[in-house]
Design a protein around this motif. Sequence first.
Motif, PDB file in Angstrom:
ATOM      1  N   LEU A  42       0.825  -1.213   0.000  1.00 33.72           N
ATOM      2  CA  LEU A  42       0.000   0.000   0.000  1.00 33.72           C
ATOM      3  C   LEU A  42       0.864   1.270   0.000  1.00 33.72           C
ATOM      4  O   LEU A  42       0.446   2.314  -0.506  1.00 33.72           O
ATOM      5  CB  LEU A  42      -0.952  -0.001   1.195  1.00 33.72           C
ATOM      6  N   ALA A  43       2.072   1.149   0.533  1.00 35.72           N
ATOM      7  CA  ALA A  43       2.975   2.308   0.513  1.00 35.72           C
ATOM      8  C   ALA A  43       3.477   2.575  -0.911  1.00 35.72           C
ATOM      9  O   ALA A  43       3.879   3.694  -1.250  1.00 35.72           O
ATOM     10  CB  ALA A  43       4.155   2.062   1.452  1.00 35.72           C
ATOM     11  N   LEU A  44       3.423   1.542  -1.756  1.00 32.79           N
ATOM     12  CA  LEU A  44       3.883   1.682  -3.143  1.00 32.79           C
ATOM     13  C   LEU A  44       2.733   1.953  -4.098  1.00 32.79           C
ATOM     14  O   LEU A  44       2.887   2.606  -5.130  1.00 32.79           O
ATOM     15  CB  LEU A  44       4.584   0.385  -3.585  1.00 32.79           C
ATOM     16  N   ASN A  45       1.585   1.369  -3.802  1.00 30.33           N
ATOM     17  CA  ASN A  45       0.409   1.466  -4.674  1.00 30.33           C
ATOM     18  C   ASN A  45      -0.828   1.633  -3.788  1.00 30.33           C
ATOM     19  O   ASN A  45      -1.161   0.707  -3.040  1.00 30.33           O
ATOM     20  CB  ASN A  45       0.311   0.187  -5.528  1.00 30.33           C
ATOM     21  N   ILE A  58      11.009   7.906  -9.121  1.00 29.23           N
ATOM     22  CA  ILE A  58       9.576   7.743  -9.378  1.00 29.23           C
ATOM     23  C   ILE A  58       9.075   6.377  -8.887  1.00 29.23           C
ATOM     24  O   ILE A  58       9.779   5.372  -9.000  1.00 29.23           O
ATOM     25  CB  ILE A  58       9.275   7.951 -10.881  1.00 29.23           C
ATOM     26  N   THR A  59       7.865   6.391  -8.305  1.00 31.77           N
ATOM     27  CA  THR A  59       7.194   5.142  -7.929  1.00 31.77           C
ATOM     28  C   THR A  59       5.904   5.068  -8.717  1.00 31.77           C
ATOM     29  O   THR A  59       5.122   6.023  -8.726  1.00 31.77           O
ATOM     30  CB  THR A  59       6.885   5.121  -6.418  1.00 31.77           C
ATOM     31  N   LEU A  60       5.689   3.935  -9.388  1.00 33.23           N
ATOM     32  CA  LEU A  60       4.516   3.788 -10.268  1.00 33.23           C
ATOM     33  C   LEU A  60       3.760   2.506  -9.952  1.00 33.23           C
ATOM     34  O   LEU A  60       4.343   1.548  -9.437  1.00 33.23           O
ATOM     35  CB  LEU A  60       4.972   3.704 -11.733  1.00 33.23           C
ATOM     36  N   ALA A  61       2.481   2.498 -10.315  1.00 30.93           N
ATOM     37  CA  ALA A  61       1.671   1.286 -10.210  1.00 30.93           C
ATOM     38  C   ALA A  61       0.945   1.081 -11.526  1.00 30.93           C
ATOM     39  O   ALA A  61       0.857   1.999 -12.340  1.00 30.93           O
ATOM     40  CB  ALA A  61       0.659   1.432  -9.081  1.00 30.93           C
TER      41      ALA A  61
END
Length: 206
Positions: A42-45, A58-61
């Motif tokens: 959940l911290a990523l997406n 950048i962090t993407l889902a």
Amino acid sequence: MAILHGVPVSPYVRKVQAVLEMKGVEYTINPIIPFGDKSELLALNPIGKIPAFQDDDITLADSSVISAYLEKRYPEVSLYPEDAADYARALWFEEYADSHMVGTLGSIFFHRVLNPKFFDTPSDEEVVTKAIEEDVPVIFDYLEGQLGDNEYFVGNALSIADISIAGPFVNAEVAGLTVDATRWPKLAAFVQRIFDMPWFNNKIEL
Ligand SMILES: N[C@@H](CCC(=O)N[C@@H](CS)C(=O)NCC(=O)O)C(=O)O
């Protein structure tokens, strides 16, 4: 180095993995699963699904978002057609695979493989048989017709369409469902063609 979060059992993770491999991007896999304690995911997406992806800052889902990012960020090997109509067709097949094929082939995999192995639940063969007899032939007929005499789905060059379509067949095969080459010869040859490509992960480790 880029990090792909998720297990390649997921056709969506497998799709991004194939894009990374095709483009020769260096990455590591964080084999996070989307069940149980979801705090890391959940911290990523924010919607708690795999894959997620980190690169530079950048962090993407979402596999389609990540693949589109990779195309812009690493354009040397291109997986999206230039021509506007072909581009749209490739996006359509990506969507068809993600939203429709994974639902059907993925549910057969879920029933026959994941449920017994991880959730102590036997496969509901009534549901599986109905999917195989009624839903799967519609998908296979459509793909056979769309492929025609071409090796790939769009513009006769490998694209995101082919990568997206091939992914769910890995799950189907592990669940005991292969493409009957006597009924769908072009599709069966296509699946084998992609499975044989060295950058395509055609295995599932459980
Ligand atoms: N549209 C998303 C779908 C991602 C997705 O549904 N992933 C599944 C695994 S195959 C998942 O994480 N499911 C967990 C859940 O729905 O809670 C994508 O393309 O990445």
